[in-house]
Scaffold this active site. Structure first.
Site, PDB file in Angstrom:
ATOM      1  N   HIS A 150       0.879  -1.192   0.458  1.00  0.00           N
ATOM      2  CA  HIS A 150       0.386  -0.271   0.139  1.00  0.00           C
ATOM      3  C   HIS A 150       0.776   1.285  -0.017  1.00  0.00           C
ATOM      4  O   HIS A 150       0.340   2.239   0.153  1.00  0.00           O
ATOM      5  CB  HIS A 150      -0.690  -0.103   0.824  1.00  0.00           C
ATOM      6  CG  HIS A 150      -1.926   0.578   1.134  1.00  0.00           C
ATOM      7  ND1 HIS A 150      -3.090   1.478   1.739  1.00  0.00           N
ATOM      8  CD2 HIS A 150      -2.918   0.418   0.210  1.00  0.00           C
ATOM      9  CE1 HIS A 150      -3.387   2.448   1.721  1.00  0.00           C
ATOM     10  NE2 HIS A 150      -4.026   1.660   0.112  1.00  0.00           N
ATOM     11  N   LYS A 152       2.636   4.120  -0.988  1.00  0.00           N
ATOM     12  CA  LYS A 152       2.720   5.294  -2.313  1.00  0.00           C
ATOM     13  C   LYS A 152       4.478   6.455  -2.516  1.00  0.00           C
ATOM     14  O   LYS A 152       4.290   7.959  -2.096  1.00  0.00           O
ATOM     15  CB  LYS A 152       1.410   5.824  -2.536  1.00  0.00           C
ATOM     16  CG  LYS A 152       0.047   5.499  -2.570  1.00  0.00           C
ATOM     17  CD  LYS A 152      -0.745   6.150  -1.235  1.00  0.00           C
ATOM     18  CE  LYS A 152      -2.056   5.238  -1.425  1.00  0.00           C
ATOM     19  NZ  LYS A 152      -1.866   4.329   0.169  1.00  0.00           N
ATOM     20  N   ASP A 157      16.908   8.279  -8.137  1.00  0.00           N
ATOM     21  CA  ASP A 157      18.303   8.763  -8.314  1.00  0.00           C
ATOM     22  C   ASP A 157      18.711   8.497  -7.008  1.00  0.00           C
ATOM     23  O   ASP A 157      20.072   9.252  -6.104  1.00  0.00           O
ATOM     24  CB  ASP A 157      19.522   9.836  -8.860  1.00  0.00           C
ATOM     25  CG  ASP A 157      18.389  10.392  -9.846  1.00  0.00           C
ATOM     26  OD1 ASP A 157      18.685   9.862 -10.998  1.00  0.00           O
ATOM     27  OD2 ASP A 157      18.815  11.408 -10.496  1.00  0.00           O
TER      28      ASP A 157
END
Ligand SMILES: [Zn+2]
Length: 214
Positions: A150, A152, A157
């Site tokens: 879940h 996000k 880099d």
């Protein structure tokens, strides 16, 4: 008329002092600029419905789609992802946004190593962009259990963290109240890099078990 030697020396010393002061000011300005760059930024959604296509074109060009092309939280996020030069690690539950998946494809097309970790339940839905990513040669790994992957977040880099509540979906971008924080703090970024690497290793397909353990 001869200029007294003492005046010449004073002039030389004054000039050297000015040069040093100018150089010091230059480095101070650069230091302050770097500090400013490192400050966290926040993007709030929903974003207005705008088109980010001009950002994705190889050469600047016009887009006649009829939508607005003004700056928005979406274009800021897309610009950030496009700033990747070496790697882009995406760890997001739902990836269905045409705009952000096109952005990821452009980054991949530039030779940047893109890795995606996502949720197995959501990637099975028709709107998921995981199939498009895989067709393009982007490595995608997913969880193998009934709980959700879940997270996000994304890492640019390995040094810039993009995290918050936003799923990479049209509903999240254009519909919901969502937040995204952009962080360059070394300790926080490092913790997310470790989490990504841990999940990447855990979801290695060679470790899949397709039949229940007896
Ligand atoms: Zn357009």
């Amino acid at each position: 008329m001869m200029v007294p030697a003492v005046l010449v020396w004073r002039g030389v010393v004054a000039l050297a002092g000015l040069t040093l002061a100018a150089e010091g000011l230059y480095y101070l300005m650069r230091y302050l600029e770097r500090l400013r760059e490192r400050r966290p930024r926040v993007l709030f959604f929903p974003a207005p419905v705008t088109c980010v296509r001009p950002l994705l074109l190889a050469a600047p060009g016009r887009c006649d789609c009829g939508l607005s092309h003004r700056e928005s939280a979406l274009s800021s996020l897309a610009r950030l992802l496009l700033s990747a030069r070496r790697s882009l690690d995406v760890c997001v539950f739902s990836i269905s946004s045409q705009e952000l998946s096109s952005t990821v494809l452009v980054v991949h097309g530039r030779g940047v190593r893109v890795r995606v970790v996502t949720d197995s339940d959501f990637m099975a839905l028709a709107c998921s962009q995981v199939g498009t990513f895989r067709k393009a040669g982007i490595e995608v790994r997913h969880d193998q259990d009934t709980s959700y992957m879940h997270h996000k977040f994304a890492l640019i880099d390995g040094s810039v963290l993009v995290t918050g509540s936003l799923n990479w979906s049209a509903q999240g971008i254009f519909g919901n109240k969502e937040n995204v924080i952009i962080i360059k703090n070394t300790d926080i970024v490092k913790a997310f890099v470790q989490e990504f690497e841990q999940l990447w290793n855990e979801y290695d397909p060679t470790k899949y078990s397709f039949s229940p353990q007896k």
